[in-house]
Enzyme design. Structure first.
Site, PDB file in Angstrom:
ATOM      1  N   ASP A 283      -0.118   1.451  -1.610  1.00 49.98           N
ATOM      2  CA  ASP A 283      -1.525   1.776  -1.834  1.00 49.98           C
ATOM      3  C   ASP A 283      -1.703   2.531  -3.155  1.00 49.98           C
ATOM      4  O   ASP A 283      -1.013   3.526  -3.402  1.00 49.98           O
ATOM      5  CB  ASP A 283      -2.032   2.647  -0.671  1.00 49.98           C
ATOM      6  CG  ASP A 283      -3.482   3.014  -0.840  1.00 49.98           C
ATOM      7  OD1 ASP A 283      -4.323   2.102  -0.777  1.00 49.98           O
ATOM      8  OD2 ASP A 283      -3.784   4.213  -1.055  1.00 49.98           O
ATOM      9  N   GLU A 325      -0.817  -2.958  -4.663  1.00 50.30           N
ATOM     10  CA  GLU A 325      -2.274  -2.893  -4.681  1.00 50.30           C
ATOM     11  C   GLU A 325      -2.695  -2.152  -5.948  1.00 50.30           C
ATOM     12  O   GLU A 325      -3.204  -1.046  -5.911  1.00 50.30           O
ATOM     13  CB  GLU A 325      -2.813  -2.184  -3.423  1.00 50.30           C
ATOM     14  CG  GLU A 325      -4.323  -2.271  -3.260  1.00 50.30           C
ATOM     15  CD  GLU A 325      -5.105  -1.012  -3.599  1.00 50.30           C
ATOM     16  OE1 GLU A 325      -6.320  -1.101  -3.791  1.00 50.30           O
ATOM     17  OE2 GLU A 325      -4.497   0.072  -3.689  1.00 50.30           O
TER      18      GLU A 325
HETATM   19  C1  GLC Z   1      -6.741   2.061  -2.087  1.00 47.77           C
HETATM   20  C2  GLC Z   1      -7.510   1.655  -0.861  1.00 47.77           C
HETATM   21  C3  GLC Z   1      -8.864   2.291  -0.891  1.00 47.77           C
HETATM   22  C4  GLC Z   1      -8.704   3.780  -0.956  1.00 47.77           C
HETATM   23  C5  GLC Z   1      -7.791   4.183  -2.106  1.00 47.77           C
HETATM   24  C6  GLC Z   1      -7.320   5.591  -1.945  1.00 47.77           C
HETATM   25  O1  GLC Z   1      -7.316   1.597  -3.248  1.00 47.77           O
HETATM   26  O2  GLC Z   1      -7.592   0.256  -0.788  1.00 47.77           O
HETATM   27  O3  GLC Z   1      -9.624   1.924   0.217  1.00 47.77           O
HETATM   28  O4  GLC Z   1      -9.950   4.374  -1.108  1.00 47.77           O
HETATM   29  O5  GLC Z   1      -6.612   3.434  -2.154  1.00 47.77           O
HETATM   30  O6  GLC Z   1      -6.314   5.659  -0.952  1.00 47.77           O
HETATM   31  C1  GLC Z   2     -10.009   2.036  -7.964  1.00 51.13           C
HETATM   32  C2  GLC Z   2      -8.549   1.940  -7.825  1.00 51.13           C
HETATM   33  C3  GLC Z   2      -8.161   1.016  -6.728  1.00 51.13           C
HETATM   34  C4  GLC Z   2      -8.941   1.287  -5.476  1.00 51.13           C
HETATM   35  C5  GLC Z   2     -10.391   1.402  -5.715  1.00 51.13           C
HETATM   36  C6  GLC Z   2     -11.095   1.872  -4.487  1.00 51.13           C
HETATM   37  O1  GLC Z   2     -10.512   0.853  -8.472  1.00 51.13           O
HETATM   38  O2  GLC Z   2      -7.962   1.489  -9.027  1.00 51.13           O
HETATM   39  O3  GLC Z   2      -6.800   1.164  -6.475  1.00 51.13           O
HETATM   40  O4  GLC Z   2      -8.779   0.233  -4.588  1.00 51.13           O
HETATM   41  O5  GLC Z   2     -10.624   2.319  -6.738  1.00 51.13           O
HETATM   42  O6  GLC Z   2     -12.455   1.788  -4.693  1.00 51.13           O
END
Ligand code: GLC
Ligand code: GLC
Length: 629
Positions: A283, A325
């Site tokens: 994540d 991700e």
């Molecule tokens: C990732 C998740 C997102 C979350 C963020 C912080 O991007 O997909 O939902 O807000 O990480 O953990």
């Molecule tokens: C930003 C982060 C991504 C996350 C997202 C959540 O774009 O780069 O990791 O999923 O915020 O809104």
């Protein structure tokens, strides 16, 4: 440090490895260790080699690998030797689904009952949204983890998780769980101890006594959740210190400068593996290393860290895959993808440029982006998706945009207006997410159906428009089901769920528009004419065709330039028989488009044969196999 790799290896054997010689499976473990140790050492030296206690830290890492391997062996929770994750073969048969446990099935136990539904869809791997313990109230959808080892009571227990995994295994379904490695919640035991003044745990996080210290970082950082709060730091009254909090103020960034954090997180990772998880979703990995004077995203050390985690996994539990991700610039995304780092990655570029083509009815940005970025190294695969639990950000490359004749800044503005429904004539009903008043940045929330026009059409338009919206949905599905990689369906979208605005009444969600597309979902309606059933039936048919077509396995991809600005085209070649190929043609406009092919070809979807001239109806997608049927 003045030791050679051989000397260090000798020391590791004497001080650590040899103590584990009597363990079952040791010789295979040792072989893998010898294979991956040099790489691991290089990575750990890069990160921690300057420390005087480096060799002790290294011993600790190796000792953790040995004992974790031993535990995995004894409990038989996981047999590394036999572990085969279907996904790694790049098969056309793999189709994923992602959902929130409570919204899809109530509790973990409830998922067992919904396996037949997943089977009906053809799903072979699932990503459960975060299931571990979180604080009550604000949790960032579960991404503020208070314990990596306790299932949140809202979903059940560890025992339920293990039972579920057995049930999934019996049905040939692989499991993805999150490895939330950038931050813990401020209620995690480590954060609680830090707040109580425990120095050992204060060193787990980035804490600063003085505002002036954070001022050295702040000007270079991006605000991820600007609507919620300004900046990346939160003042904690108890400690009288500033805490680095990239996301929400209750999500504390972990400090990987401290090798103790690395070693502890290794243990948390192995806990998931021990429970039977097949794929770990890393994540928000982009943020896990910080350096003054940089944006603190995608730094080289981030990759070094993930490669170190990968070597450790290769030694201890091979076969477990990593999913990246990193929702960042495409040039950065590809740096995460390799068999030495993450074998799988989300494909936000395909996602964003598909939505871009749907809005503009033009495929040039999609085509240019895919020409440049669609191919992946062997053994690595995209996870292709149209929607997920997060927002849509316009993360295409400016260079590709200019190349497609678009002004990137202005175009992003247009897309935001289009998808929030402000643009005159837009079919979309999306909501703005995290509008940044200073930069004008904005991202988009909404379900697939609402963004594709179904919500608007059901209320104000005719049956004809409803059909068009359904065709748009199937067009997008048709692309992610035929592009190289594995499709991932966001549950609810398979049945055309519309935006649900009731999140606004829940104080824990009201500030976060992503909840408009996070809702309880069940099966599509039985009535054949209901839009949910029409979407579901056509989608399941596409999935079945995908599974039967050999050209959709593997990674081959050739993007076509069809000299038609509305039609996106590409070919997929069967890796076992290069004479067998499927050409995909996708019409992103409402109008009829003509494409000439050298026939005969057979469309796997409509089952029509064509000889040369093909007339694609509005939003039609064809999967053309050479030869006629
Ligand atoms: C990732 C998740 C997102 C979350 C963020 C912080 O991007 O997909 O939902 O807000 O990480 O953990
Ligand atoms: C930003 C982060 C991504 C996350 C997202 C959540 O774009 O780069 O990791 O999923 O915020 O809104």
């Amino acid at each position: 440090m003045n030791f050679t790799t051989e000397e260090i290896l000798k020391r590791m054997k004497e001080n650590v490895l040899n103590h584990h010689m009597d363990n079952e499976g040791y010789s295979d473990f040792r072989n893998r260790f010898l294979k991956y140790f040099p790489g691991l050492l290089t990575n750990l030296m890069d990160l921690y080699g300057e420390r005087t206690d480096f060799l002790y830290q290294l011993e600790d890492v190796i000792e953790t690998c040995c004992s974790m391997f031993h535990e995995l062996q004894i409990t038989q929770k996981q047999n590394p030797e036999e572990k085969t994750v279907g996904l790694s073969t790049g098969s056309r048969k793999e189709v994923g689904a992602v959902f929130y446990v409570d919204l899809f099935a109530g509790k973990l136990k409830g998922i067992q009952k919904r396996i037949p539904y997943l089977n009906e869809l053809g799903v072979t791997f699932i990503h459960l949204m975060p299931i571990f313990k979180t604080p009550s109230g604000l949790t960032d959808g579960g991404y503020a983890v208070s314990s990596y080892r306790e299932v949140d009571t809202r979903f059940g227990t560890m025992h339920d998780l293990k039972e579920l995994i057995q049930g999934l295994n019996r049905n040939g379904i692989n499991l993805i769980l999150d490895f939330v490695l950038n931050h813990t919640s401020d209620q995690h035991e480590w954060a609680v101890k830090a707040k109580q003044g425990d120095i050992q745990y204060q060193n787990y996080y980035y804490l600063f006594d003085d505002q002036s210290e954070i001022d050295e970082y702040a000007p270079f950082l991006r605000d991820i959740f600007p609507e919620v709060r300004k900046g990346n730091f939160t003042f904690n009254e108890l400690m009288q210190k500033w805490v680095w909090t990239t996301f929400n103020s209750y999500q504390w960034d972990l400090n990987y400068n401290n090798p103790a954090v690395f070693i502890q997180m290794m243990k948390e990772m192995f806990f998931l593996v021990g429970a039977g998880v097949d794929i770990l979703r890393f994540d928000a990995p982009a943020f896990i290393w910080k350096r003054k004077g940089t944006g603190c995203e995608n730094l080289p050390e981030v990759h070094t860290l993930i490669r170190a985690f990968k070597s450790i996994m290769n030694i201890t539990a091979p076969g477990v895959l990593f999913l990246s991700e990193a929702i960042v610039h495409p040039d950065e995304i590809e740096k995460y993808i390799s068999v030495d780092e993450c074998e799988l990655s989300y494909n936000p570029l395909l996602m964003a440029t598909l939505w871009e083509s749907l809005a503009t009815r033009k495929v040039s940005l999609l085509q240019k982006s895919m020409e440049r970025y669609a191919s992946l190294p062997e053994g690595c695969y995209w996870i292709n998706y149209i929607r997920c639990h997060d927002d849509i950000g316009w993360t295409f490359s400016d260079h590709n945009a200019w190349d497609a004749g678009l002004d990137p800044g202005g175009h992003r503005k247009f897309l935001n207006e289009f998808y929030t429904g402000k643009f005159n004539g837009s079919f979309a009903k999306g909501l703005p997410f995290q509008e940044n008043m200073q930069t004008g940045d904005l991202r988009i929330s909404g379900t697939l159906a609402s963004l594709a026009g179904l919500e608007k059409d059901l209320t104000v338009e005719t049956e004809l428009e409803v059909n068009i919206a359904i065709n748009r949905i199937l067009l997008l599905y048709g692309v992610i089901l035929s592009m190289n990689g594995f499709p991932l369906l966001y549950m609810g979208d398979e049945a055309g769920y519309l935006n649900n605005y009731s999140y606004m009444d829940n104080p824990d969600h009201a500030e976060d528009s992503r909840w408009v597309h996070r809702q309880t979902t069940t099966c599509p309606k039985k009535n054949k004419n209901h839009y949910s059933r029409r979407i579901f039936d056509r989608l399941t048919k596409l999935i079945q065709i995908r599974k039967s077509c050999r050209s959709f396995s593997g990674n081959s991809i050739q993007i076509k330039n069809l000299q038609n600005s509305h039609v996106f085209g590409f070919s997929r070649i069967n890796m076992d028989n290069s004479d067998e190929k499927v050409t995909v043609l996708a019409n992103f406009s409402e109008g009829l488009q003509v494409i000439n092919v050298s026939g005969p070809v057979h469309d796997l979807i409509s089952e029509n044969n064509y000889n040369s001239r093909i007339e694609l109806k509005g939003y039609q997608i064809l999967w053309l196999k050479d030869g006629s049927n």
